[in-house]
Design a protein around this motif. Structure first.
Motif: not given
Length: 156
Positions: A57-60, A82-88, A2-4
């Motif tokens: 993603i999942d309210n995070q 954030i680094p752990e979600m880059q490339g998605h 979700e984008i807000r």
């Protein structure tokens, strides 16, 4: 996903996402000025008319982008995932959302500035239809210089 649109109460979230994403540039010469920003400086910018989108993603919160409308264009900056979600595909989703917003606002183009050394960002924007229209050297107060490219995409 979700984008807000962010509001003033999201200032610390915006700052936190930006710092986490820009930490990888702490050893650049000079380091990104994003790392010098504070929650207070982000709040002042938002109060002065800057806007921001946050991706959840999942309210995070996992990503964000800050932007301003300048005449008939939208200028975005500090695109952060954030680094752990880059490339998605989060950055692309944020940019697509931003482009759709700009079209709704009847703006004619969207643009950004990128360090020439950050080739993966130049490739990302190029893959989404942005092209380089200007190059400049920014001289920092500490005497260091940064080569910057300006990238733009025509809308509509």
């Amino acid at each position: 996903m979700e984008i807000r649109f962010a509001n003033l109460s999201d200032t610390s979230v915006i700052h936190d996402l930006m710092i986490k994403a820009f930490l990888e540039y702490k050893d650049e010469v000079p380091p990104s000025s994003a790392l010098e920003e504070t929650v207070q400086s982000v709040l002042i910018a938002l109060k002065d008319g800057e806007r921001s989108l946050i991706c959840y993603i999942d309210n995070q919160p996992v990503g964000m982008v800050r932007f301003k409308i300048k005449e008939d264009s939208l200028y975005f900056y500090r695109l952060s995932v954030i680094p752990e979600m880059q490339g998605h595909g989060i950055a692309k989703k944020l940019l697509s959302f931003l482009e759709n917003f700009a079209v709704q606002e009847e703006l004619t183009s969207i643009f950004c500035k990128v360090r020439m050394t950050v080739t993966r960002n130049i490739k990302l924007y190029s893959s989404m239809g942005y092209s380089i229209y200007d190059e400049e050297v920014v001289h920092k107060p500490n005497g260091l210089s940064i080569k910057i490219v300006s990238m733009m995409k025509k809308l509509g």
